[in-house]
Write an enzyme that holds these catalytic residues in place. Structure first.
Site, PDB file in Angstrom:
ATOM      1  N   THR A   1      24.535  -7.376  -6.986  1.00 30.42           N
ATOM      2  CA  THR A   1      25.797  -6.736  -6.580  1.00 30.42           C
ATOM      3  C   THR A   1      26.327  -5.748  -7.633  1.00 30.42           C
ATOM      4  O   THR A   1      26.919  -4.733  -7.278  1.00 30.42           O
ATOM      5  CB  THR A   1      26.866  -7.798  -6.255  1.00 30.42           C
ATOM      6  OG1 THR A   1      26.854  -8.811  -7.271  1.00 30.42           O
ATOM      7  CG2 THR A   1      26.617  -8.457  -4.913  1.00 30.42           C
TER       8      THR A   1
ATOM      9  N   ARG B   1      18.350 -13.792   7.040  1.00 32.31           N
ATOM     10  CA  ARG B   1      18.609 -14.884   7.992  1.00 32.31           C
ATOM     11  C   ARG B   1      19.038 -14.403   9.384  1.00 32.31           C
ATOM     12  O   ARG B   1      19.126 -15.190  10.322  1.00 32.31           O
ATOM     13  CB  ARG B   1      19.645 -15.859   7.409  1.00 32.31           C
ATOM     14  CG  ARG B   1      19.008 -16.782   6.377  1.00 32.31           C
ATOM     15  CD  ARG B   1      19.941 -17.905   6.020  1.00 32.31           C
ATOM     16  NE  ARG B   1      20.956 -17.464   5.074  1.00 32.31           N
ATOM     17  CZ  ARG B   1      22.166 -18.003   4.982  1.00 32.31           C
ATOM     18  NH1 ARG B   1      22.520 -18.972   5.797  1.00 32.31           N
ATOM     19  NH2 ARG B   1      23.028 -17.567   4.089  1.00 32.31           N
TER      20      ARG B   1
ATOM     21  N   ALA C   1      35.475   2.743  52.767  1.00 33.41           N
ATOM     22  CA  ALA C   1      34.507   1.754  52.279  1.00 33.41           C
ATOM     23  C   ALA C   1      33.084   2.284  52.341  1.00 33.41           C
ATOM     24  O   ALA C   1      32.709   2.981  53.280  1.00 33.41           O
ATOM     25  CB  ALA C   1      34.614   0.483  53.126  1.00 33.41           C
TER      26      ALA C   1
ATOM     27  N   TYR D   1      30.510   4.098  45.284  1.00 26.57           N
ATOM     28  CA  TYR D   1      30.104   4.653  44.005  1.00 26.57           C
ATOM     29  C   TYR D   1      30.641   6.070  43.912  1.00 26.57           C
ATOM     30  O   TYR D   1      30.312   6.924  44.742  1.00 26.57           O
ATOM     31  CB  TYR D   1      28.570   4.665  43.870  1.00 26.57           C
ATOM     32  CG  TYR D   1      28.136   5.446  42.650  1.00 26.57           C
ATOM     33  CD1 TYR D   1      28.483   4.997  41.361  1.00 26.57           C
ATOM     34  CD2 TYR D   1      27.427   6.646  42.752  1.00 26.57           C
ATOM     35  CE1 TYR D   1      28.136   5.723  40.235  1.00 26.57           C
ATOM     36  CE2 TYR D   1      27.073   7.366  41.624  1.00 26.57           C
ATOM     37  CZ  TYR D   1      27.429   6.908  40.369  1.00 26.57           C
ATOM     38  OH  TYR D   1      27.090   7.631  39.252  1.00 26.57           O
TER      39      TYR D   1
ATOM     40  N   ASN E   1      42.134   9.168  50.191  1.00 27.60           N
ATOM     41  CA  ASN E   1      41.629   7.837  50.477  1.00 27.60           C
ATOM     42  C   ASN E   1      40.118   7.905  50.682  1.00 27.60           C
ATOM     43  O   ASN E   1      39.637   8.680  51.512  1.00 27.60           O
ATOM     44  CB  ASN E   1      42.293   7.279  51.735  1.00 27.60           C
ATOM     45  CG  ASN E   1      41.911   5.831  51.959  1.00 27.60           C
ATOM     46  OD1 ASN E   1      42.541   4.926  51.440  1.00 27.60           O
ATOM     47  ND2 ASN E   1      40.838   5.627  52.707  1.00 27.60           N
TER      48      ASN E   1
ATOM     49  N   ARG F   1      26.374  12.934  62.137  1.00 34.04           N
ATOM     50  CA  ARG F   1      25.687  11.658  62.389  1.00 34.04           C
ATOM     51  C   ARG F   1      25.037  11.731  63.764  1.00 34.04           C
ATOM     52  O   ARG F   1      25.403  12.569  64.590  1.00 34.04           O
ATOM     53  CB  ARG F   1      26.670  10.490  62.307  1.00 34.04           C
ATOM     54  CG  ARG F   1      27.789  10.608  63.295  1.00 34.04           C
ATOM     55  CD  ARG F   1      28.848   9.527  63.114  1.00 34.04           C
ATOM     56  NE  ARG F   1      29.853   9.657  64.135  1.00 34.04           N
ATOM     57  CZ  ARG F   1      31.114   9.284  63.977  1.00 34.04           C
ATOM     58  NH1 ARG F   1      31.533   8.790  62.835  1.00 34.04           N
ATOM     59  NH2 ARG F   1      31.963   9.417  64.957  1.00 34.04           N
TER      60      ARG F   1
HETATM   61  C1  UD1 Z   1      28.364 -13.023  -3.856  1.00 29.36           C
HETATM   62  C2  UD1 Z   1      29.028 -13.353  -5.199  1.00 29.36           C
HETATM   63  C3  UD1 Z   1      29.574 -14.766  -5.177  1.00 29.36           C
HETATM   64  C4  UD1 Z   1      30.524 -14.924  -4.009  1.00 29.36           C
HETATM   65  C5  UD1 Z   1      29.835 -14.559  -2.708  1.00 29.36           C
HETATM   66  C6  UD1 Z   1      30.827 -14.546  -1.585  1.00 29.36           C
HETATM   67  C7  UD1 Z   1      27.777 -12.047  -6.844  1.00 29.36           C
HETATM   68  C8  UD1 Z   1      26.771 -12.088  -7.922  1.00 29.36           C
HETATM   69  N1  UD1 Z   1      28.048 -13.208  -6.244  1.00 29.36           N
HETATM   70  O1  UD1 Z   1      27.227 -13.863  -3.759  1.00 29.36           O
HETATM   71  O2  UD1 Z   1      30.243 -15.053  -6.382  1.00 29.36           O
HETATM   72  O3  UD1 Z   1      31.010 -16.253  -3.977  1.00 29.36           O
HETATM   73  O4  UD1 Z   1      29.288 -13.223  -2.794  1.00 29.36           O
HETATM   74  O5  UD1 Z   1      30.150 -14.359  -0.378  1.00 29.36           O
HETATM   75  O6  UD1 Z   1      28.316 -10.992  -6.557  1.00 29.36           O
HETATM   76  N2  UD1 Z   1      24.246  -6.362  -1.820  1.00 29.36           N
HETATM   77  C9  UD1 Z   1      23.771  -5.095  -2.002  1.00 29.36           C
HETATM   78  N3  UD1 Z   1      22.816  -4.885  -2.949  1.00 29.36           N
HETATM   79  C10 UD1 Z   1      22.329  -5.869  -3.736  1.00 29.36           C
HETATM   80  C11 UD1 Z   1      22.832  -7.175  -3.530  1.00 29.36           C
HETATM   81  C12 UD1 Z   1      23.799  -7.391  -2.583  1.00 29.36           C
HETATM   82  O7  UD1 Z   1      24.182  -4.166  -1.318  1.00 29.36           O
HETATM   83  O8  UD1 Z   1      21.475  -5.578  -4.579  1.00 29.36           O
HETATM   84  C13 UD1 Z   1      25.283  -6.601  -0.795  1.00 29.36           C
HETATM   85  C14 UD1 Z   1      24.808  -7.527   0.297  1.00 29.36           C
HETATM   86  O9  UD1 Z   1      24.227  -6.778   1.358  1.00 29.36           O
HETATM   87  C15 UD1 Z   1      26.093  -8.224   0.725  1.00 29.36           C
HETATM   88  C16 UD1 Z   1      26.913  -8.256  -0.559  1.00 29.36           C
HETATM   89  O10 UD1 Z   1      26.364  -7.255  -1.393  1.00 29.36           O
HETATM   90  O11 UD1 Z   1      26.808  -7.473   1.666  1.00 29.36           O
HETATM   91  C17 UD1 Z   1      26.895  -9.617  -1.239  1.00 29.36           C
HETATM   92  O12 UD1 Z   1      25.588  -9.943  -1.619  1.00 29.36           O
HETATM   93  P1  UD1 Z   1      25.007 -11.404  -1.447  1.00 29.36           P
HETATM   94  O13 UD1 Z   1      23.599 -11.392  -1.864  1.00 29.36           O
HETATM   95  O14 UD1 Z   1      25.353 -11.939  -0.120  1.00 29.36           O
HETATM   96  O15 UD1 Z   1      25.845 -12.174  -2.564  1.00 29.36           O
HETATM   97  P2  UD1 Z   1      26.107 -13.729  -2.603  1.00 29.36           P
HETATM   98  O16 UD1 Z   1      24.897 -14.399  -3.114  1.00 29.36           O
HETATM   99  O17 UD1 Z   1      26.652 -14.182  -1.329  1.00 29.36           O
END
Ligand code: UD1
Ligand code: MG
Length: 451
Positions: free
Chosen positions: A81, A15, A362, A348, A359, A422
């Site tokens: 995650t 996004r 200008a 500058y 000093n 000058r």
């Molecule tokens: C996650 C939580 C959710 C929480 C929310 C808060 C999980 C499954 N869910 O969801 O409960 O309420 O955050 O914002 O954890 N990332 C990786 N690799 C991956 C996936 C994600 O590095 O494979 C990183 C993303 O770049 C981001 C962070 O982990 O910085 C969170 O991932 P995101 O996909 O935003 O999780 P949410 O769906 O927001």
């Protein structure tokens, strides 16, 4: 107990609609990732592991710019995650303390919140950071029994009753390293998103007889960035907080809402910052200095008692000693201005040194660039540089020397000498009147022809 940070930063950030990885988008002139790293810094983590994926090389470089000891592991496919945390296992195989999982896109977690999570680890195996959401939206929901956390259910997988829960998951987790990595390895992707959820570890842990609890913080701390609009909103939040902190520490901001700060801006007590001043990265302003309106500073140092602006520009490497004056429409770059020296108007000064109490008149320019290379100008102490002097570098002007107005200095000027270079002035008596008469006649003739 020693701690390690694992910062998840592999996501693309669709996004943001950008070629730049999300965690490198800046808040207050520092990548979001640095803000996350900074929230963990007061815990003095023994190890910091960044899980990178999209734009991993750039992410690694940024991580090391903040902390040269930061380690970076690659998550080639973003499978969730839990999978992301799992990538740090080999790196931390010998690490025996607590791991704190942070998100690279969540810049406002307060150090005190992390301290409270670490403290709660003394009584529970897993500690989750939660918050009461005004609008719980799509956050994971925390299912509690009293003070114990039973499980976390992701929005997509939640029932109507679970969706009614307003206590939400921030994403941050802490647990003993081996416990965390063992649990993460047991997660499955059998859920609505087809991802390995870090949140699933709570349910797995409870089934094994381990304990889990929640530490809560203000919703504002858990703010995550997903779009440019949220990025701008986060910057505004940072600015408001940083301005407040500065005023609290004894800095006068006469119109705080108009001052833009960087993450690393340092301003001493009793300094005065007038309206509409921009602080780029790497600025230090000492106590009692005054930065006047509409000035732009970056990569510079302003000492006690100095006055800068209005409308001054200090670029990287500008070093102003005590009681220096830099006035309107003056640009200083990579130059040392010694105590009491003044550069007050339209000048500058680049790749130069200016001695004590000198000093600069200008319109003076150090001509530092020959089209290919940069050269230095050295100006001594108690020198008087006449207005509109061009100093063609490399060149030096000795102590207590002078240059006449309009001089183009191409050769070194020895101490105490006057340099004049000058065209000689000629005065022709009565000539102006004759010229005016001739020009007015010419105009009258043209006006007649056109009517
Ligand atoms: C996650 C939580 C959710 C929480 C929310 C808060 C999980 C499954 N869910 O969801 O409960 O309420 O955050 O914002 O954890 N990332 C990786 N690799 C991956 C996936 C994600 O590095 O494979 C990183 C993303 O770049 C981001 C962070 O982990 O910085 C969170 O991932 P995101 O996909 O935003 O999780 P949410 O769906 O927001
Ligand atoms: Mg998210």
């Amino acid at each position: 107990m020693s701690t390690a940070l694992v910062i998840l930063a592999a996501g693309k950030g669709t996004r943001m609609n950008s070629d730049l990885p999300k965690v490198l988008h800046p808040i207050a002139n520092a990548p979001m990732l640095h803000h996350a790293m900074r929230s963990g810094a007061p815990l003095e983590p023994e190890r910091t592991v960044i899980v990178a994926g999209h734009g991993a090389d750039a992410v690694a470089e940024a991580a090391r710019a903040f902390d040269p000891n930061a380690e970076v592991v690659l998550q080639t496919e973003q499978l969730g995650t839990a999978h992301a945390v799992g990538q740090a296992r080999t790196e931390l195989i010998d690490f025996d303390g607590d791991v704190i999982v942070l998100f690279g896109d969540t810049p406002f977690i307060q150090p005190d919140t992390l301290q409270r999570m670490v403290a709660a680890r003394e009584t529970h195996d897993i500690v989750i950071l939660g918050f009461e959401a005004r609008d719980p939206g799509r956050y994971g929901r925390l299912v509690m029994s009293g003070a114990e956390l039973d499980r976390i259910v992701e929005f997509k997988d939640a029932s109507e009753t679970e969706r009614a829960i307003t206590l939400c998951n921030s994403g941050l987790v802490t647990a003993r390293a081996n416990v965390l990595f063992d649990l993460v390895a047991e997660t499955s992707n059998d859920n609505a998103a087809g991802e390995y959820y870090l949140t699933e570890i709570v349910e797995i842990a409870r089934a094994k007889g381990l304990t889990a609890t929640v530490v809560t913080c203000d919703e504002a701390e858990t703010l995550g960035i997903n779009s440019r609009a949220e990025l701008a909103g986060a910057d505004a939040i940072f600015q408001a907080r940083a301005r407040g902190d500065l005023m609290q520490s004894g800095v006068t901001l006469s119109a705080p809402d108009t001052v833009y700060l960087s993450m690393d801006t340092v301003i001493g007590r009793d300094a005065v910052i007038e309206p509409n001043v921009v602080f780029g990265p790497g600025v230090t302003v000492e106590s009692g200095a005054r930065i006047r309106a509409f000035s732009h500073l970056e990569g510079c140092h302003v000492s006690r008692g100095a006055i800068v602006g209005p409308y001054a520009r200090l670029r990287p490497g500008a070093e102003l000693d005590e009681n220096t004056h830099i006035g309107n429409f003056v640009e200083i770059k990579n130059a040392q201005i010694a105590a009491g020296a003044k550069v007050n108007h339209l000048s500058y000064i680049g790749d130069a040194s200016v001695g004590e109490a000198t000093n600069i008149g200008a319109g003076t320019i150090t001509c530092n660039y020959d089209g290919v290379m940069k050269h230095r100008t050295e100006i001594g102490a108690r020198v008087f540089i006449g207005s509109n002097t061009m100093l063609v570098a490399p060149v030096s002007v000795g102590d207590e020397a002078m240059t006449a107005t309009g001089t183009v200095v191409t050769r070194d000027v020895e101490p105490g000498a006057l340099a004049v270079g000058r065209a000689k002035q000629d005065v022709k008596p009565g000539y102006a009147r004759k010229l005016f008469k001739m020009l007015k006649a010419r105009k009258a003739k043209r006006d007649e022809e056109q009517s």
